[in-house]
Design a protein around this motif. Structure first.
Motif, short mmCIF file in Angstrom:
data_model
loop_
_atom_site.label_atom_id
_atom_site.label_comp_id
_atom_site.label_asym_id
_atom_site.label_seq_id
_atom_site.Cartn_x
_atom_site.Cartn_y
_atom_site.Cartn_z
N ARG A 38 42.55 51.57 44.81
CA ARG A 38 41.92 50.39 45.43
C ARG A 38 43.00 49.40 45.81
O ARG A 38 43.29 48.46 45.06
CB ARG A 38 40.93 49.73 44.47
CG ARG A 38 39.72 50.57 44.13
CD ARG A 38 38.74 49.81 43.25
NE ARG A 38 39.36 49.27 42.06
CZ ARG A 38 38.72 48.96 40.94
NH1 ARG A 38 37.43 49.13 40.87
NH2 ARG A 38 39.36 48.47 39.90
N GLN A 40 43.09 46.93 47.66
CA GLN A 40 42.66 45.54 47.77
C GLN A 40 42.20 44.97 46.42
O GLN A 40 41.73 43.83 46.36
CB GLN A 40 41.52 45.40 48.78
CG GLN A 40 42.01 45.37 50.22
CD GLN A 40 40.92 44.96 51.18
OE1 GLN A 40 39.97 45.71 51.43
NE2 GLN A 40 41.04 43.77 51.74
N ASP A 284 49.32 38.56 51.48
CA ASP A 284 49.17 39.05 50.10
C ASP A 284 48.39 38.01 49.31
O ASP A 284 48.59 36.80 49.48
CB ASP A 284 50.53 39.28 49.44
CG ASP A 284 51.30 40.44 50.06
OD1 ASP A 284 50.64 41.45 50.39
OD2 ASP A 284 52.52 40.33 50.23
N SER A 302 45.96 41.84 45.87
CA SER A 302 45.13 42.19 47.01
C SER A 302 45.81 41.76 48.30
O SER A 302 46.98 41.36 48.31
CB SER A 302 43.75 41.53 46.86
OG SER A 302 42.88 41.92 47.90
N TYR A 303 45.08 41.82 49.39
CA TYR A 303 45.58 41.33 50.69
C TYR A 303 44.38 40.98 51.55
O TYR A 303 43.24 41.40 51.29
CB TYR A 303 46.46 42.37 51.37
CG TYR A 303 45.79 43.70 51.64
CD1 TYR A 303 45.04 43.90 52.80
CD2 TYR A 303 45.92 44.76 50.75
CE1 TYR A 303 44.42 45.11 53.05
CE2 TYR A 303 45.32 45.98 50.99
CZ TYR A 303 44.57 46.14 52.14
OH TYR A 303 43.96 47.35 52.38
N VAL A 304 44.62 40.20 52.60
CA VAL A 304 43.55 39.81 53.50
C VAL A 304 44.13 39.50 54.88
O VAL A 304 45.25 39.00 55.00
CB VAL A 304 42.79 38.57 52.94
CG1 VAL A 304 43.68 37.34 52.95
CG2 VAL A 304 41.51 38.31 53.73
#
Length: 331
Positions: A38, A40, A284, A302-304
């Protein structure tokens, strides 16, 4: 002399370091899909359970009566997470599989003591049951979604346990979603050979009882902000929830609030870099749960990407611009 001895010592340490590195790379290469499953929602304390398992087919579904849930190992071997129909699994059995049993040993690292132990499955087609040391843990329906069990009560730190998974499928029965899986023996038209049993990564991880379970993330480029809605496994008085947004090593935004179940947290981002097909930039993100003393008890990486897609009349807009041409480039 002393100089030669020092050179010898340095060279010896260097050779040992290289050997250790090669051994670690070799061990990693033996685990298929060794990356955290996973990206993210990534934690450091985890254990990949992919690799060699034992298995047996159960064509007439008598496994329960034969006590296969108590098996300490079946006669044949399979490479998880590849389905038994796949050549990569080492099996390559392409006839219909109504029932299959898997087995392997698991051991919870001693350093995970005091934490909740999660057993995670990326996907198992279609109905699955999990047993530890012959004891029923849980049942799941669905072949393409991930699921998780808290196995803390079934395992002891540092002790080896017997993990058995049973999977059933009935593609021809028309009572379960089958997608493009063939209802005939062979592939035909746009229908392909079936995928039965484990077909995504299996892993364990350790979390605190008040750790982060999941987040829902919404990017708002009109207000220059990211909105994060957290869900925690549990809650303790004084818990804090911190969100850090980074561009490489540079921190561009940081917010810390009292941890609250399901309450949206707004993170302002000044002059955000927007995601586009030409420049698919990703920030990040680090999520942290802190206790009343300010100690980090859970961290998730995570990242977006900050972007907006909406309809304006008959136009598809990307980041408030007519983006249909940009979108077509990615198709």
């Amino acid at each position: 002399d002393l100089y030669l001895y020092k050179v010898y010592t340095i060279m010896k340490r260097l050779v040992l370091a290289i050997v250790a590195l090669l051994v670690s790379f070799s061990a990693l290469a033996q685990i298929p899909r060794a990356e955290y499953p996973r990206p993210q929602f990534e934690r450091e304390a985890w254990q990949n359970l992919n690799g060699e398992w034992t298995y047996t087919l159960d064509p007439v579904k008598t496994g329960w009566e034969r006590g296969l849930r108590n098996s300490k190992g079946f006669a044949d071997k399979i490479i998880v997470p590849f389905a038994p129909e796949s050549k990569l699994s080492g099996v390559g059995y392409i006839d219909f599989i109504n029932s299959v049993w898997y087995q392997r040993n698991i051991q919870v690292p001693a350093e995970w003591a005091g934490k909740a132990i999660k057993l995670n499955f990326g996907a198992v087609y279609y109905i699955s049951e999990v047993y530890i040391d012959g004891q029923f843990v849980g049942r799941h329906y669905g072949g393409s979604d991930s699921f998780s069990y808290d196995i803390t009560d079934w395992v002891a730190d540092g002790k080896e346990h017997n993990l058995v998974l049973h999977a059933e499928s009935d593609v021809r029965g028309a009572q379960q979603p089958a997608g493009k899986q063939s209802s005939r023996l062979n592939s035909y038209g746009c229908f392909y050979t079936r995928t039965t049993g484990i077909w995504q990564t299996v892993w364990m991880e350790a979390v605190e009882e008040n750790a982060l379970e999941r987040v829902q993330v919404f990017t708002d480029i009109d207000q220059n902000q990211i909105v994060v809605t957290p869900t925690f496994y549990g809650y303790k008085t004084g818990d804090k929830f911190a969100i850090t947004v980074k561009d490489g090593e540079k921190v561009v935004a940081k917010t810390e609030v009292g941890a609250s179940q399901g309450l949206p947290v707004v993170v302002p981002v000044k002059k955000p870099k927007l995601w586009t097909p030409e420049n698919p930039f990703l920030y990040d993100v680090v999520y942290e749960v802190k206790n009343a003393a300010g100690e980090v008890v859970d961290q998730v990486n995570s990242y977006v990407g900050m972007r907006k897609v909406h309809i304006d009349g008959t136009k598809i807009m990307l980041n408030n611009k007519h983006g249909i041409a940009c979108i077509y480039k990615t198709l």
